[in-house]
Design a protein around this motif. Sequence first.
Motif, PDB file in Angstrom:
ATOM      1  N   SER A  78     -49.114  52.597  28.817  1.00  0.00           N
ATOM      2  CA  SER A  78     -49.296  53.612  29.864  1.00  0.00           C
ATOM      3  C   SER A  78     -50.584  53.368  30.651  1.00  0.00           C
ATOM      4  O   SER A  78     -50.612  53.483  31.881  1.00  0.00           O
ATOM      5  CB  SER A  78     -49.330  55.004  29.222  1.00  0.00           C
ATOM      6  OG  SER A  78     -49.594  55.987  30.183  1.00  0.00           O
ATOM      7  N   GLU A  79     -51.640  52.996  29.951  1.00  0.00           N
ATOM      8  CA  GLU A  79     -52.923  52.756  30.617  1.00  0.00           C
ATOM      9  C   GLU A  79     -52.815  51.603  31.616  1.00  0.00           C
ATOM     10  O   GLU A  79     -53.345  51.673  32.731  1.00  0.00           O
ATOM     11  CB  GLU A  79     -54.002  52.461  29.585  1.00  0.00           C
ATOM     12  CG  GLU A  79     -54.454  53.678  28.802  1.00  0.00           C
ATOM     13  CD  GLU A  79     -55.491  53.325  27.754  1.00  0.00           C
ATOM     14  OE1 GLU A  79     -55.857  52.117  27.674  1.00  0.00           O
ATOM     15  OE2 GLU A  79     -55.916  54.221  27.019  1.00  0.00           O
ATOM     16  N   THR A  81     -50.072  50.397  33.087  1.00  0.00           N
ATOM     17  CA  THR A  81     -49.216  50.771  34.228  1.00  0.00           C
ATOM     18  C   THR A  81     -49.977  51.706  35.160  1.00  0.00           C
ATOM     19  O   THR A  81     -49.909  51.581  36.389  1.00  0.00           O
ATOM     20  CB  THR A  81     -47.923  51.433  33.730  1.00  0.00           C
ATOM     21  OG1 THR A  81     -47.274  50.563  32.820  1.00  0.00           O
ATOM     22  CG2 THR A  81     -47.004  51.752  34.902  1.00  0.00           C
ATOM     23  N   THR A  82     -50.709  52.650  34.577  1.00  0.00           N
ATOM     24  CA  THR A  82     -51.504  53.586  35.380  1.00  0.00           C
ATOM     25  C   THR A  82     -52.551  52.842  36.191  1.00  0.00           C
ATOM     26  O   THR A  82     -52.871  53.207  37.324  1.00  0.00           O
ATOM     27  CB  THR A  82     -52.165  54.634  34.471  1.00  0.00           C
ATOM     28  OG1 THR A  82     -51.153  55.346  33.763  1.00  0.00           O
ATOM     29  CG2 THR A  82     -53.004  55.604  35.283  1.00  0.00           C
ATOM     30  N   GLU A  83     -53.093  51.784  35.587  1.00  0.00           N
ATOM     31  CA  GLU A  83     -54.092  50.986  36.295  1.00  0.00           C
ATOM     32  C   GLU A  83     -53.491  50.354  37.551  1.00  0.00           C
ATOM     33  O   GLU A  83     -54.097  50.379  38.629  1.00  0.00           O
ATOM     34  CB  GLU A  83     -54.643  49.912  35.376  1.00  0.00           C
ATOM     35  CG  GLU A  83     -55.755  49.090  36.029  1.00  0.00           C
ATOM     36  CD  GLU A  83     -56.240  47.980  35.126  1.00  0.00           C
ATOM     37  OE1 GLU A  83     -57.440  47.681  35.161  1.00  0.00           O
ATOM     38  OE2 GLU A  83     -55.405  47.392  34.396  1.00  0.00           O
ATOM     39  N   SER A  86     -52.993  52.998  40.148  1.00  0.00           N
ATOM     40  CA  SER A  86     -54.280  53.400  40.744  1.00  0.00           C
ATOM     41  C   SER A  86     -54.770  52.370  41.749  1.00  0.00           C
ATOM     42  O   SER A  86     -55.290  52.714  42.819  1.00  0.00           O
ATOM     43  CB  SER A  86     -55.315  53.586  39.632  1.00  0.00           C
ATOM     44  OG  SER A  86     -56.583  53.873  40.161  1.00  0.00           O
ATOM     45  N   ALA A 115     -43.660  53.590  40.673  1.00  0.00           N
ATOM     46  CA  ALA A 115     -43.847  54.992  40.251  1.00  0.00           C
ATOM     47  C   ALA A 115     -43.032  55.892  41.175  1.00  0.00           C
ATOM     48  O   ALA A 115     -43.563  56.528  42.085  1.00  0.00           O
ATOM     49  CB  ALA A 115     -45.322  55.366  40.306  1.00  0.00           C
ATOM     50  N   ASN A 118     -44.153  59.591  41.822  1.00  0.00           N
ATOM     51  CA  ASN A 118     -45.522  59.861  42.262  1.00  0.00           C
ATOM     52  C   ASN A 118     -45.448  60.640  43.584  1.00  0.00           C
ATOM     53  O   ASN A 118     -45.308  60.059  44.667  1.00  0.00           O
ATOM     54  CB  ASN A 118     -46.281  58.543  42.451  1.00  0.00           C
ATOM     55  CG  ASN A 118     -47.746  58.760  42.796  1.00  0.00           C
ATOM     56  OD1 ASN A 118     -48.105  59.680  43.511  1.00  0.00           O
ATOM     57  ND2 ASN A 118     -48.590  57.874  42.276  1.00  0.00           N
TER      58      ASN A 118
END
Length: 754
Positions: A78-79, A81-83, A86, A115, A118
């Motif tokens: 998750s981190e 993918t979130t990166e 972002s 995403a 989003n």
Amino acid sequence: MNSQENWKQLAHRCLLQTDYAGAAKLYERIIAVEPDCLSNYWYLGLTQLLQGEELAAQSTWFAALAEIEFLDDPEVQSELTTELISILQTEADRQQQLSNHGLAWLVRQHLREIAPDNLRNLLWLWYLSIGLGNLAISDLETWELLELLNLEKSQLDELEDFQPSNDFQQALQQAFLASLDYAPLYPVLPNLLEVCLPLLQDPESVMHQVLLSAVKLAYAEGQYDLAIAAIERCLEITSHPLNFLRELAPLYQRSGRYDLAIQTARQCCENSNSLLDKIFSHHLLIRSLMGGGGYWQEAMAIFEQQELLLAELIETNPKDLTRAIAQRLSVVSFFAPYLRDRPQENRQIHNQVARLCTTNLIDLNRDRFETYALENRKRKSTASVNRKLKIGYLSHCLNQHSVGWLARSLFHYHNRDRFELYAYFVAYKQTDDPLQSWYVEQVNKAYRAGVDGSQSSLETASRIHDDRIDILVDLDSLTLDINCETLALKPAPVQATWLGWDASGFPAIDYYIADPYTLPESAQDYYSEKIWRLPHTLIAVDGFEVGVPTLRREHLDIPIDAVIYLSTQGGYKRYPDTIRLQMQILKAVPNSYFLIKGLADREAIGYMFSQIAEAEGVDRDRLRFLPMQTTEAMHRANLAIADVVLDTYPYNGATTTLETLWMGIPIVTKVGEQFSARNSYSMMMNAGIEEGIAWTDAEYIDWGIRLGTNLQLRQQVAWKLRQSRHTSPLWNGQSFAQAMENAYEQMWEKYLSR
């Protein structure tokens, strides 16, 4: 700091400096050294995307994303993918700030694939797509945007402490406002209003823009139902309903929902407390009642109250009106000529209100007004009598409108060796209108103004002044309030009113163009403008397009030997006293029928006519109420079913009278004192027809009976009308254009000699 960090800093600097190729090479070198650091792949893919290498970018990201799937730790997955999300979000924001909307859109499209839920990104993608002109309703469906917004709305409804972020609010507001003027989204605009307005932190702050857009949708694009839906939605939320009600009532009327128009106008009156609000609301209610027809008693009562309110306003003489209020005030005495033929009283009110509006508008634009006056004086000192004159025409009606049909011959025959023509289209229609397009082609220069009263009137004035127009001709008079400001500032040294309506009373208007018949000799006593009388007629046309008739007697269950009377006017002109005269004619002529046609509330008009018919002893079965035709040509063709046309009073027909005479049909009209009660008289005199001209009620009835019972008399009138096509100034557009041009040149000579 190691070399890897230096490379990353250098790569990032290249990215910020738009050296995307250089940044890509550096990230490739970094990945060669650190193949397990997935964030490097995110940046490499981004640099590839910014160079237009979409497939390479996708391959880079998806290869790295595939590696993530093999990781055992969901939190790490998750981190990472979130990166990526972002990084793309940050770059999209940066490109947007740099106004690189194409690149911002591209990044957001790829972010959506990674995403899809989003919402912030989707909102900005929505906004950017509108700006780039590539958004379709199917995109909103594919993105499931309305569903996601509804989910957000549900959270807002269910959780008391839930508040969308400021960033979300900004994106939603920008996208929503952009949608208001984006045609491909019009079919779903009501849905967007329903979902978006409750989500906005301060919906009142954007509803003014919704209102302006609704007005544009209605009057520039003909989207009345859509405009109504938008305003109705705002009314459900707003705590300040008055402005929305004011716009909604006339929209209901234009869409044929007369009962709702009246109901809404009454709501305006109930919500009005100040003197000005009461004046505007009374004007709106009079308009709604008269537009529907059949409500004359109430309309007259409201009009009497309105006169008292206007007297109080004139006595108060406010000096601090806003631009919008001053403009709106310019039309509040519009309906007086429909209700009574007392021009001295009507003109006094018109002129005083117009003077008050003009004074305030000049004070609001003092520098502009004085600049125009000074520069016009400078021009005058060097102007020549013999040079080509610049004539400007100001109107919202140079399209498929009565004014548009009647002004064609003048524009067609204008002498381009003596005149340059400029047209200032107010509330320019965005819909396909062949006649509007024709006018654009006839002039040296066309300016297309919008419907924003606070800006377009000033912009139009600036265009007129910058174009160095010599004579500005207003074709609208009191039919459009935003012209008031343009004319008040006097951007042209000579200004005149012609054709559209009675004179406006604005002090900045020098001349009101009439003819020997449309105004009595005494009229100058109560007009503030100088009356300029053309030698023969106020208007002339070479003729009208006539289609194939679709109306037959058998369709209406009318015997072949019956006498058919016809009246084709809107609800504004259905004065009960005149209807009584018409019923007395019908009663006196055996085997006669009366056809009634015009925009109005069919039920209310039918009830009024039936009540008066019953009171005069006329069987209701002798009345027929006709629908409106789809085209003007068909309407004119169907006039041929009538034996005699009965005109209205105190407001005569104008275009309808001209069409009746062209079709060779006898007409009965009563002549009054005011301009609107003398239109038909002028046209008939110029066509060489005196049969049917009445000066009293008794003469009106007598002419109606004589023409209805005397076939030979009707045939004589029809023959004279056919002959007049070859001899009458009414049907000689070229001669009329010369008369108007002579008037312009004489006006200019007078101006230079003062």
